[in-house]
Design a protein around this motif. Sequence first.
Motif, PDB file in Angstrom:
ATOM      1  N   UNK A 155      35.064  50.927  47.544  1.00  0.00           N
ATOM      2  CA  UNK A 155      35.544  51.536  46.419  1.00  0.00           C
ATOM      3  C   UNK A 155      36.141  52.837  46.685  1.00  0.00           C
ATOM      4  N   UNK A 208      31.109  32.145  49.276  1.00  0.00           N
ATOM      5  CA  UNK A 208      32.077  33.061  50.398  1.00  0.00           C
ATOM      6  C   UNK A 208      31.018  33.106  51.490  1.00  0.00           C
ATOM      7  N   UNK A 258      33.243  45.873  40.859  1.00  0.00           N
ATOM      8  CA  UNK A 258      33.575  45.519  39.370  1.00  0.00           C
ATOM      9  C   UNK A 258      32.541  45.020  38.839  1.00  0.00           C
ATOM     10  N   UNK A 276      39.454  52.373  48.510  1.00  0.00           N
ATOM     11  CA  UNK A 276      40.733  51.962  47.568  1.00  0.00           C
ATOM     12  C   UNK A 276      41.192  53.404  46.771  1.00  0.00           C
ATOM     13  N   UNK A 281      37.611  42.187  49.944  1.00  0.00           N
ATOM     14  CA  UNK A 281      37.706  41.351  49.145  1.00  0.00           C
ATOM     15  C   UNK A 281      36.416  41.144  48.229  1.00  0.00           C
ATOM     16  N   UNK A 282      35.514  40.771  48.734  1.00  0.00           N
ATOM     17  CA  UNK A 282      34.052  40.513  48.175  1.00  0.00           C
ATOM     18  C   UNK A 282      33.527  41.735  47.617  1.00  0.00           C
ATOM     19  N   UNK A 318      35.215  42.979  44.423  1.00  0.00           N
ATOM     20  CA  UNK A 318      34.825  42.286  43.139  1.00  0.00           C
ATOM     21  C   UNK A 318      33.446  42.813  42.911  1.00  0.00           C
ATOM     22  N   UNK A 331      39.628  41.999  55.701  1.00  0.00           N
ATOM     23  CA  UNK A 331      40.228  41.800  54.594  1.00  0.00           C
ATOM     24  C   UNK A 331      39.212  40.940  53.702  1.00  0.00           C
ATOM     25  N   UNK A 332      38.718  39.982  54.038  1.00  0.00           N
ATOM     26  CA  UNK A 332      37.729  39.106  53.260  1.00  0.00           C
ATOM     27  C   UNK A 332      36.531  39.750  52.906  1.00  0.00           C
ATOM     28  N   UNK A 371      41.595  39.998  59.423  1.00  0.00           N
ATOM     29  CA  UNK A 371      41.289  38.815  58.288  1.00  0.00           C
ATOM     30  C   UNK A 371      39.867  38.924  57.972  1.00  0.00           C
ATOM     31  N   UNK A 383      31.870  41.580  39.522  1.00  0.00           N
ATOM     32  CA  UNK A 383      31.848  40.147  39.698  1.00  0.00           C
ATOM     33  C   UNK A 383      31.235  39.595  40.885  1.00  0.00           C
TER      34      UNK A 383
END
Lengths: 167, 167
Positions: free
Chosen positions: A75, A154, A145, A78, A138-139, A142, A134-135, A131, A147
């Motif tokens: 977060x 995953x 948030x 971001x 990505x998790x 989410x 990034x994965x 890679x 999710x």
Amino acid sequence: MREQGYAAVTSRRIAERAGLKPQLVHYYFRTMDELFLALLHRLTDAYLVQFARTLASDTPLRGLWDISSNPETAALTTEFLALANHRKDIGAEIIRLNRRMRSMQAEVFKQVLQSAGFDLEEYPPEAVAVVLESIARGIALESALGITRSHAGMRALVERYLAKFEP
Amino acid sequence: MREQGYAAVTSRRIAERAGLKPQLVHYYFRTMDELFLALLHRLTDAYLVQFARTLASDTPLRGLWDISSNPETAALTTEFLALANHRKDIGAEIIRLNRRMRSMQAEVFKQVLQSAGFDLEEYPPEAVAVVLESIARGIALESALGITRSHAGMRALVERYLAKFEP
DNA sequence: GTCTATACATAGATAGAC
DNA sequence: GTCTATCTATGTATAGAC
């Protein structure tokens, strides 16, 4: 910044939390840009130390995964990326951090990939590092948030790949 | 929002670009929250249409990759994720969008994975979708910042995997 | 639908006393 | 180093005329 976003980081709120007057903020950091840069430098330094320790351990890949899949870290990252959108000083500093980070990763990943018998031409260490990170991010994004729908699947998927390198 | 970040989106600037007075913004959207939600809805709808078209094509994986690796899209997504950090309405809407998107993806990925002979238990369609999208966004975010160091290697790496599904 | 007028709150920043 | 005082700019929002 973590709680309410970068736009909520004001001299008044900072002073309030510190139990001081807003003008003091400008005494220590002439402009807010300076303050954000100082914050980024401090976080960067702490991060690189943590990072070096992880890469030197016997499970660097899992360590990197853990760091990058932390929702709070993701977060905050971001927020800084969004900040970099319109404060070019921040963007430049993030690029510098990125460069240092990738160089450190590349060396370790090179060894890990090689001893697992991978062709470094096909699997460039830096690319594999991006890679993985990034994965993880990505998790984490989410998760931040709220999710979590496909996360168990995953994690299992990633875990099977990690186990090939770090049993 | 793309050029200067969400914090730069003000009724004054919007009015200026429209060649109108700031008060008009409040005539159309009572609060700025309403405006951001309307923007998100509009983008969401356009995105889902583009998305449905892509998934229905004969190269859905490459299509998804192209969409998600667009730097402008990734930058805007980052802005909304940062916004969601402190505007819970935005966060809730993003979660809704995410749910619809993943459901659409899951169906297509299920077929693609199955016809390529993958075990769906080991490779849950939704999880694979998140992985693909996360990697694409990772590259895109770096590109938006001006970092392209390991991207050629990453694209080649991803391309080799995509070719297994969409020759 | 667009404007003028206006209020009120908040932010960044400086000057100068102590 | 911390304060008071203060300026100025900017942002959100409402009321009411046209």
